[in-house]
Design a protein around this motif. Structure first.
Motif, PDB file in Angstrom:
ATOM      1  N   ALA A   1      -4.578  12.136   7.453  1.00  0.00           N
ATOM      2  CA  ALA A   1      -5.993  12.323   7.128  1.00  0.00           C
ATOM      3  C   ALA A   1      -6.560  11.155   6.328  1.00  0.00           C
ATOM      4  O   ALA A   1      -7.776  10.948   6.319  1.00  0.00           O
ATOM      5  N   LEU A   2      -5.690  10.398   5.668  1.00  0.00           N
ATOM      6  CA  LEU A   2      -6.159   9.289   4.839  1.00  0.00           C
ATOM      7  C   LEU A   2      -5.780   7.926   5.414  1.00  0.00           C
ATOM      8  O   LEU A   2      -6.062   6.899   4.810  1.00  0.00           O
ATOM      9  N   ASN A   3      -5.177   7.932   6.565  1.00  0.00           N
ATOM     10  CA  ASN A   3      -4.714   6.688   7.162  1.00  0.00           C
ATOM     11  C   ASN A   3      -5.798   6.080   8.054  1.00  0.00           C
ATOM     12  O   ASN A   3      -6.498   6.783   8.776  1.00  0.00           O
TER      13      ASN A   3
ATOM     14  N   ASP B   1      -5.306   2.919  -3.706  1.00  0.00           N
ATOM     15  CA  ASP B   1      -5.542   2.856  -2.264  1.00  0.00           C
ATOM     16  C   ASP B   1      -7.016   3.005  -1.940  1.00  0.00           C
ATOM     17  O   ASP B   1      -7.490   2.452  -0.949  1.00  0.00           O
ATOM     18  N   PHE B   2      -7.721   3.774  -2.768  1.00  0.00           N
ATOM     19  CA  PHE B   2      -9.107   4.097  -2.495  1.00  0.00           C
ATOM     20  C   PHE B   2      -9.963   4.003  -3.754  1.00  0.00           C
ATOM     21  O   PHE B   2      -9.482   4.217  -4.866  1.00  0.00           O
TER      22      PHE B   2
ATOM     23  N   ALA C   1     -15.767   9.674  12.933  1.00  0.00           N
ATOM     24  CA  ALA C   1     -16.126   9.890  11.530  1.00  0.00           C
ATOM     25  C   ALA C   1     -14.876   9.958  10.666  1.00  0.00           C
ATOM     26  O   ALA C   1     -13.780  10.298  11.137  1.00  0.00           O
ATOM     27  N   ALA C   2     -15.038   9.630   9.414  1.00  0.00           N
ATOM     28  CA  ALA C   2     -13.966   9.835   8.439  1.00  0.00           C
ATOM     29  C   ALA C   2     -13.818  11.342   8.201  1.00  0.00           C
ATOM     30  O   ALA C   2     -14.761  12.114   8.419  1.00  0.00           O
ATOM     31  N   PRO C   3     -12.657  11.794   7.751  1.00  0.00           N
ATOM     32  CA  PRO C   3     -12.485  13.220   7.451  1.00  0.00           C
ATOM     33  C   PRO C   3     -13.265  13.616   6.201  1.00  0.00           C
ATOM     34  O   PRO C   3     -13.708  12.761   5.439  1.00  0.00           O
ATOM     35  N   PHE C   4     -13.440  14.923   6.014  1.00  0.00           N
ATOM     36  CA  PHE C   4     -14.154  15.390   4.824  1.00  0.00           C
ATOM     37  C   PHE C   4     -13.193  16.091   3.872  1.00  0.00           C
ATOM     38  O   PHE C   4     -12.063  16.438   4.223  1.00  0.00           O
TER      39      PHE C   4
ATOM     40  N   MET D   1       0.837  -1.199   0.000  1.00  0.00           N
ATOM     41  CA  MET D   1       0.000   0.000   0.000  1.00  0.00           C
ATOM     42  C   MET D   1       0.878   1.257   0.000  1.00  0.00           C
ATOM     43  O   MET D   1       2.062   1.212   0.280  1.00  0.00           O
ATOM     44  N   SER D   2       0.265   2.383  -0.244  1.00  0.00           N
ATOM     45  CA  SER D   2       0.994   3.644  -0.350  1.00  0.00           C
ATOM     46  C   SER D   2       1.392   4.211   1.008  1.00  0.00           C
ATOM     47  O   SER D   2       0.916   3.788   2.055  1.00  0.00           O
TER      48      SER D   2
END
Length: 320
Positions: free
Chosen positions: A7-9, A200-201, A75-78, A1-2
């Protein structure tokens, strides 16, 4: 993975909800984030410009309250989408608002600018840039973007024409940072497939139009449910840049989807007022090819739960 920035982890699900022009609003973004996926909206959806301050306050306060009440399930970030096109006369104002609220993730489109990336980085924000080919991907990273959104064939809106297999493999030959894949992804199995080929997404947009929170007309939502890939038309007429649209909306506007003239890129206009660009996207419905998997209109949280089940089922099938 990258290598993934904070914020994306450790996202609950490897999904970013794409910013839907006109349609995404705080209600949808908050629902997406609470459900565990990155919720996103274009800054230009807030009209007039002063509304962006109110919307960012609403989102940040709602997510902070959720995280306080649910420390074991935050929550996930926006993310906020910034259209970096010369016609966007609101960009400076909108960036000031985003920096004020320390927006965690930016998605930049239609141009890469070092000053926009620097503004985000000034407090630790992460920038993902929309690209449709490997050439544009390199330029975006050279100008300071942290990651990329590979917009492949079949995506809604201003989609590219590259196969996702070709696009992802070319990018991964030189880039090991955050990478999302966009293009006809509407199921949990497709999310896993995106990861399998190197992303990754998964970047999901059109399927979220058919949710209760989306700011779309009921007829638009139903067209998503009723349609499939045969109903998608690829045309440059409406904005000057090629994009994917729902044929029924084109017919409703009195045009023949199979005989559309080419558009002129010089007509593209992302000015801050209620101009023709907004009207075009209101009357002509943008949509990707993955809608054949959408069977009903439902709350965003229910759709995310569906994706989660499908994702885990797909993993079990592959591992078996």
């Amino acid at each position: 993975m990258s290598r993934l920035p904070g914020a994306l982890n450790k996202l609950p699900l490897p999904i970013i909800g794409s910013p839907l022009f006109i349609i995404s609003n705080p209600k949808l973004v908050i629902a997406q984030c609470k459900a565990g996926v990155v919720g996103a909206m274009p800054a230009l959806n807030a009209r007039p410009a002063s509304q962006l301050d109110e919307w960012l306050a609403e989102i940040t306060e709602a997510l902070a309250a959720h995280n306080k009440a649910n420390p074991d399930k935050p929550a996930a970030p926006f993310a906020i989408n910034q259209i970096v096109h010369k016609s966007n006369d609101r960009l400076e104002h909108d960036m000031e608002m985003c920096v004020k609220y320390k927006v965690p993730i930016y998605i930049t489109s239609l141009g890469a600018r070092e000053d926009i990336n620097a503004a985000a980085h000034s407090y630790g924000g992460v920038v993902l840039h929309d690209i449709i080919n490997n050439k544009f991907a390199r330029k975006a990273i050279e100008k300071g973007a942290d990651g990329l959104v590979a917009v492949a064939a079949g995506a809604g809106g201003h989609a590219g024409v590259k196969s996702p297999f070709a696009l992802i493999q070319e990018i991964r030959q030189w880039f090991d940072g955050p990478l999302a894949l966009s293009g006809a992804i509407s199921t949990g199995g497709a999310v896993l497939a995106a990861q399998a080929m190197g992303a990754d997404f998964a970047y999901i947009g059109s399927a979220f139009i058919a949710t209760d929170e989306a700011r779309a007309a009921d007829a638009y939502k139903q067209a998503i449910v009723d349609g499939n890939s045969d109903d998608i038309v690829y045309s440059s007429l409406f904005t000057g840049v090629h994009g994917n649209y729902l044929a029924p909306s084109i017919r409703a506007a009195g045009m023949d989807p199979e005989n559309l003239p080419d558009g002129d890129v010089k007509t593209m206009n992302f000015g801050g007022g209620e101009g023709s660009k907004s009207k075009a996207w209101k009357d002509i419905w943008g949509c990707g090819q993955g809608i054949g998997a959408v069977s009903k209109v439902q709350p965003a949280a229910d759709f995310v739960e569906q994706l989660k089940r499908e994702y885990h089922d797909a993993r079990q099938r592959v591992c078996a």
